[in-house]
Design an enzyme around this catalytic site. Structure first.
Site, PDB file in Angstrom:
ATOM      1  N   GLY A  96      30.353  44.862  38.369  1.00 21.07           N
ATOM      2  CA  GLY A  96      29.121  44.958  37.777  1.00 21.07           C
ATOM      3  C   GLY A  96      29.165  45.002  36.297  1.00 21.07           C
ATOM      4  N   ASP A 258      33.316  36.729  40.143  1.00 16.87           N
ATOM      5  CA  ASP A 258      32.283  37.228  39.795  1.00 16.87           C
ATOM      6  C   ASP A 258      32.096  36.253  38.485  1.00 16.87           C
ATOM      7  OD1 ASP A 258      34.919  38.453  39.056  1.00 16.87           O
ATOM      8  OD2 ASP A 258      33.851  39.111  37.154  1.00 16.87           O
TER       9      ASP A 258
END
Ligand code: AMP
Ligand code: MG
Length: 465
Positions: A96, A258
């Site tokens: 995140g 990511d």
């Protein structure tokens, strides 16, 4: 909470925000406020980009520090940290935006949509142990390399500004804090899909895939199987991107899932660098002790990451898992040929070859092999060939090079162009300058010590490569 607001207020520095990301299921983001900062001051501002985005460049540069540091929010802005997961050096982690906030999607006058993200703006629920802040040096580095990449016509997130916060942050020593304003077609990543597949329901994966299609590839909405089309399109974009990286000798350094975008833009300029001496095993990340993300491995890693993307999509590709796997395999196995087509097309251009010939791949690979054997500088070798110069070095003095050169001249003569015209083409595609790591580092160190002149000069040169 604001949803789907749009402002056209005149005194908003030209920002016109939408926040379509907030229409995704709640699991994909967390709303959280940016840090207040002590003394925001813009230290570098990208006027060309501000103009390109239809922002009020003068006003933003003169009075925008509070906004670009996250201290104040323009009207219409949201403050959200995006959730994602990812394979980092092949280990799966919940991640995140640990130190970044998406403040909105700015819509240009032509209706183009760009994420405006503040990096270094404070802790988020995804910060783990981190402080959510960023130091001036690394933000300057992302600024200059991303803008250099853009100038080389390589798809990339871009940098609008670096704003000093006036706060001190602590790493091994005390450093000046800063916030980078990052601009991206979106921050959707392979890792966003992994997050949806791992922690969400089928409906979450579908919502995300539909969002990605609407946002980046609306033309595939009508495909027989839009999710297979999404996989194929992202594969095509990434193959094209990595081919461009390889052709300029760019080493990303952390090709974690990511850090691979759905849009096909380069993202996350951490330990990246441009290769000097041609060597396919070159690694730049000090923590990449296995060489997983070495220059020569980048295409294979891209394929590996795309396989993770495909896995995340399986449940929406087909309700029968075996059939879904069969369909996804059918796309994934195209990667090597799609990549090679892009790669050889880039490399042919570097040698001034305007249409494909039977022996071209051999010609290209022979040259690369000679470069590797003779410790030749990657960028300078192509530039010398383009300039018609043969500096006195091991490569150009070698007998094998002279043989190679004869074969190359013969190949060029088959084209309907003079040699001069061919060299002209080569000059237009082979950069004379790339961000050499030692020079980038020196210019950043001087900037951080208070002298921005070398950095400014480098930026000027690198944005006209
Ligand atoms: P990155 O390697 O910067 O892409 O980040 C990987 C993960 O660590 C993400 O969850 C980041 O948001 C988080 N992270 C990295 N640096 C920091 C920091 N200084 N403070 C908080 N979180 C961070
Ligand atoms: Mg990252």
């Amino acid at each position: 909470m604001r949803r789907k607001t749009m402002t056209e207020k005149e005194d908003n520095f030209g920002f016109r925000f939408d926040n379509s990301y907030m229409n995704l299921p709640q699991m994909f983001y967390t709303e959280i406020a940016a840090n207040k900062v002590t003394a925001p001051a813009i230290v570098i501002f990208n006027r060309t980009l501000a103009d390109r985005l239809d922002l009020d460049a003068n006003e933003l540069k003169e009075q925008g520090a509070a906004i670009l540091s996250g201290h104040e929010m323009p009207s219409g802005a949201a403050q959200i940290a995006q959730a994602y997961a990812g394979h980092q050096f092949s280990h799966f982690n919940m991640l995140g935006d640990g130190r970044a906030l998406l403040i909105g999607e700015h819509i240009t006058k032509d209706g183009e949509r760009y994420d405006i993200q503040l990096k270094g703006s404070g802790r988020t629920p995804y910060s783990r142990g981190g402080d959510g802040r960023a130091a001036l040096g690394p933000m300057l580095r992302e600024f200059i390399i991303s803008e250099a990449m853009h100038a080389l016509s390589i798809p990339t997130t871009r940098s609008l500004a670096v704003t000093a916060t006036g706060d001190v942050i602590y790493r091994e020593k005390a450093l000046d804090g800063a916030v980078l304003t990052r601009i991206a077609a979106s921050h959707l990543r392979v890792g966003t899909f992994q997050y949806a597949a791992q922690f969400g329901e089928l409906s979450d994966v579908k919502a995300l895939a539909d969002y990605a299609i609407d946002r980046h590839y609306p033309e595939i909405r009508k495909a027989d199987n839009p999710y297979i089309a999404l996989l194929e399109t992202v594969l095509e974009k990434q193959a094209a991107l990595i081919a461009k990286w390889q052709s300029v000798g760019f080493i990303h350094g952390v090709m974690n899932t990511d850090n691979m975008t759905i849009s096909g833009e380069t993202i996350d300029y951490g330990p990246c660098a441009f290769m000097d001496t041609y060597d396919t095993s070159t690694v730049f990340s000090s923590i990449d002790t296995q060489g997983r993300y070495a220059y020569g491995n980048q295409p294979a890693i891209a394929a590996w990451n795309l396989t993770r993307f495909a896995e995340s999509l399986l449940p929406i590709i087909h309700e029968d898992e075996e059939e879904a796997v069969r369909l996804a395999q059918g796309i994934l196995e195209k990667f090597p040929s799609v990549y090679e087509a892009h790669y050889y097309s880039e490399m042919r251009e570097k040698l001034g070859l305007l249409y494909p010939g039977d022996q071209d791949e051999q010609l290209i690979n022979d040259l690369l092999q000679l470069m590797e054997y003779n410790d030749a500088d990657y960028t300078n070798t192509f530039r010398s060939l383009a300039e018609g110069e043969r500096p006195n070095n091991k490569l150009f003095q070698s007998e094998q090079f002279k043989q190679w050169e004869t074969a190359w001249f013969e190949r060029i003569e088959q084209q309907d162009m003079t040699k001069e015209e061919t060299l002209q083409v080569m000059k237009s595609v082979n950069p004379a300058v790339i961000p050499r790591n030692h020079l980038v580092e020196q210019s950043i160190n001087e900037f951080v010590e208070g002298d921005p002149s070398m950095f400014a000069e480098m930026l000027q040169v690198l944005t006209n490569p």
